[in-house]
Design an enzyme around this catalytic site. Structure first.
Site: not given
Ligand SMILES: NC(=O)c1ccc[n+]([C@@H]2O[C@H](COP(=O)([O-])OP(=O)(O)OC[C@H]3O[C@@H](n4cnc5c(N)ncnc54)[C@H](OP(=O)(O)O)[C@@H]3O)[C@@H](O)[C@H]2O)c1
Length: 254
Positions: A62, A89, A153, A155, A157
């Site tokens: 975590d 990430n 969110y 803030a 980022k």
């Molecule tokens: N999708 C978009 O449109 C978008 C746009 C801009 C930026 N982003 C950024 O891209 C990154 C990846 O997001 P994604 O879109 O690929 O979504 P996602 O599939 O939901 O991935 C998020 C990952 O973060 C992990 N996570 C969350 N809380 C955690 C914790 N406390 N400890 C360890 N791992 C944790 C989750 O795994 P577990 O739940 O198993 O812990 C999951 O694998 C994020 O930083 C997000 O803000 C996404």
């Protein structure tokens, strides 16, 4: 240019069990990394990715806890003890309208997206190759283009943008580079994880596509490409940069 720029390299990708993190882990493995440590809280999602490539090493951790950071450090120590690439990430998106804002949700966003990268960077810094190590942070265009009802969110980022520039300056004397990728909308599970139904997610993406000048939301692999490019040795003089990958939304003032 080598087609295996990460040969003999050890990589950590937080949140590597799904979405952008999963695509990045697979990309680093395909580009020759000898160990790609993927972290997250859901063991089964990490195991699924690890089955796809022998270099991928699943570690349940975590990012909001120091014990999580210790578990990642132990895994790096078990794979030679030197870390080449750290990809921050893991992150959560949550709607946070001011009216009815739940303090627990605010804490979850800040602890995951802001405190997480701080705790892990602090713990892994002694293991980062110096010179030559590199950090890539996954931020968001929301960090420089905040919208309504997601101020926590955005803030968080904006803090990630700030870490990128601050840490780049702080770590340059050690030969460590720090950059970020700031995606727009990416087709991942992040939206469903925020309580939206499949129909709502598709409706959101269809609406968003109209405001993306290049006409569509991104695939996780299209973000992973830039994560690996910023990390590879060919980018040796690039540091402190935030690369927006949003299909042109920023330039169109969307
Ligand atoms: N999708 C978009 O449109 C978008 C746009 C801009 C930026 N982003 C950024 O891209 C990154 C990846 O997001 P994604 O879109 O690929 O979504 P996602 O599939 O939901 O991935 C998020 C990952 O973060 C992990 N996570 C969350 N809380 C955690 C914790 N406390 N400890 C360890 N791992 C944790 C989750 O795994 P577990 O739940 O198993 O812990 C999951 O694998 C994020 O930083 C997000 O803000 C996404």
């Amino acid at each position: 240019m080598s087609d295996k720029p990460f040969a003999e390299r050890t990589v950590v990708v937080t949140g590597g069990g799904t979405g952008i993190g999963r695509a990045s882990a697979l990309a680093f493995a395909a580009l020759g990394a000898s160990a790609v440590i993927v972290t997250g809280r859901r063991k089964e999602r990490l195991a699924e990715v690890a089955e796809l490539h022998p270099a991928i090493v699943p570690v349940t951790a975590d990012v909001t806890t120091e014990t999580g950071a210790d578990a990642v450090a132990e895994a790096v120590e078990g794979h030679g003890g030197t870390l080449d690439v750290l990809v921050h990430n893991a992150g959560v998106f949550r709607f946070t309208p001011l009216t009815g804002l739940d303090p627990a949700t605010a804490r979850e966003v800040l602890e995951t997206n802001v405190l997480g990268p701080v705790l892990l960077t602090r713990r892994l810094l002694p293991l980062l190759r110096s010179p030559g190590g590199t950090l890539v942070l996954v931020s968001s265009r929301g960090g420089h283009n905040p919208g309504p009802e997601s101020s926590l969110y955005s803030a968080s980022k904006a803090a990630v943008h700030s870490f990128t520039r601050s840490w780049a300056a702080e770590l340059a004397p050690r030969g460590i580079r720090v950059n970020a990728v700031a995606p727009g909308f990416v087709r991942t599970e992040a939206y469903a994880a925020n309580g939206l139904s499949e129909e709502q997610v598709e409706g959101l993406f269809a609406g968003v596509a109209h405001s993306v000048p290049l006409g569509r939301v991104a695939l996780p692999e299209e973000i992973a490409t830039w994560i690996t490019r910023l990390a590879e040795p060919a980018s040796a003089l690039v540091t402190g940069q935030i690369l927006t990958v949003d299909g042109g939304m920023d330039v169109a003032g969307k």
